[in-house]
Design a protein around this motif. Structure first.
Motif, short mmCIF file in Angstrom:
data_model
loop_
_atom_site.label_atom_id
_atom_site.label_comp_id
_atom_site.label_asym_id
_atom_site.label_seq_id
_atom_site.Cartn_x
_atom_site.Cartn_y
_atom_site.Cartn_z
N GLY A 100 -4.20 -4.67 -4.38
CA GLY A 100 -3.34 -4.21 -5.48
C GLY A 100 -2.94 -2.75 -5.32
N ASN A 101 -3.89 -1.92 -4.89
CA ASN A 101 -3.57 -0.51 -4.65
C ASN A 101 -2.50 -0.36 -3.57
N ALA A 102 -2.63 -1.16 -2.50
CA ALA A 102 -1.67 -1.09 -1.41
C ALA A 102 -0.29 -1.56 -1.86
N LEU A 103 -0.25 -2.67 -2.59
CA LEU A 103 1.03 -3.19 -3.08
C LEU A 103 1.69 -2.21 -4.05
N TRP A 104 0.87 -1.62 -4.93
CA TRP A 104 1.41 -0.67 -5.90
C TRP A 104 2.01 0.54 -5.18
N ALA A 105 1.31 1.05 -4.18
CA ALA A 105 1.81 2.20 -3.44
C ALA A 105 3.10 1.86 -2.72
N ALA A 106 3.15 0.69 -2.09
CA ALA A 106 4.35 0.29 -1.36
C ALA A 106 5.53 0.13 -2.31
N TYR A 107 5.30 -0.57 -3.41
CA TYR A 107 6.40 -0.80 -4.35
C TYR A 107 6.89 0.51 -4.96
#
Length: 285
Positions: A100-107
């Motif tokens: 979730g942290n990775a997806l949030w950062a990417a988005y």
């Protein structure tokens, strides 16, 4: 045959690898702007800053959070820990949170702090709530405290605050402004978040890492919005009192449990004899 069975049980499997990979992914994803992909998260956040956005120095905590996540990822993959019952319950929630942290950062680096970022960070927080619940109801060894309890509790606390801040930023992103009522609304949000965190601390029988990180975030909000708005300053102070009170009440609750177990050892033993061996997720002692 016995050797092969033991090797299979201690081999790295999908949950172990998922934690390792997602722990690395959440660290690497925010670096994309350095190779010309997307905009830095700091710039995105600054564009929709609100009165409850923490001061910039607060985000340096990510260095410690990433280190803690890495320690947990390595710890849970060690041969001696691969069959640990507590870690078994933590692996998928932790992997979900790291992802979730990775997806949030990417988005966020591509699209900013829109409502989609709120959905992603809420998913991340939900995963950490599951992990926090497992940790709060487990008997934790000293090594597990440092390598699992500490890093996951700290991350849960930061994401509790970050989710609240993200919601406020997302509202501004979509043009929803509080106007003259913004300080009062922000103050109410801070107090409510503090109350929720205090309840979490009581139900978790005290959690020092969670409380410490939450107080860090409150100090950063006070240093930023609290200097610009009296209601925000008062609210952060009130929330800090709630956090400290929740921490003390949580540890008192844990102490009462210890006394109960010491006073009634025979009944506890009898109960275990009737119901089988104690669960690895029995109350902390």
């Amino acid at each position: 045959m016995a050797t092969n069975t033991l090797s299979q049980r201690t081999a790295l499997n999908l949950p172990h690898l998922a934690v390792l990979l997602t722990a690395a992914l959440q660290i690497l994803t925010p670096l994309l702007p350095q190779i010309g992909i997307g905009e830095p998260i700091g710039s995105r956040s600054l564009a929709v800053r609100t009165l409850i956005t923490p001061a910039g120095w607060a985000f340096s905590i990510w260095g410690a959070l990433y280190l803690g996540a890495t320690v947990f990822a390595v710890f849970q993959a060690l041969p001696a820990q691969r069959q640990d019952a507590l870690l078994h319950h933590l692996r998928w929630p932790a992997a979900g949170a790291f992802l979730g942290n990775a997806l949030w950062a990417a988005y966020t680096q591509f699209y900013g702090l829109s409502f989609v970022s709120v959905l992603i960070i809420t998913f991340t927080l939900t995963c950490l709530i599951v992990a926090y619940h497992a940790l709060s109801n487990a008997t934790v060894s000293r090594s597990a405290w440092w390598c699992a309890y500490l890093p996951l509790s700290a991350l849960a606390a930061w994401l509790t605050v970050a989710t609240t801040v993200n919601i406020a930023a997302s509202l501004r992103y979509h043009g929803v402004e509080g106007g003259a009522a913004a300080p009062g609304i922000g103050a109410a949000v801070i107090v409510i978040a503090g109350l929720i965190a205090a309840i979490v601390l009581v139900r978790g029988r005290g959690n020092l890492p969670y409380a410490a990180v939450f107080l860090w975030a409150l100090a950063a909000i006070f240093a930023a919005g609290g200097q610009a708005s009296g209601p925000i300053a008062v609210a952060t102070s009130a929330a800090a009192i709630l956090i400290i009170s929740g921490l003390i009440a949580g540890y008192r609750r844990r102490g009462m449990r210890l006394v109960q177990l010491q006073v009634e050892p025979k009944s506890v033993a009898d109960t275990q004899g009737e119901l089988g061996p104690p669960s690895p997720f029995a109350d902390e002692r």
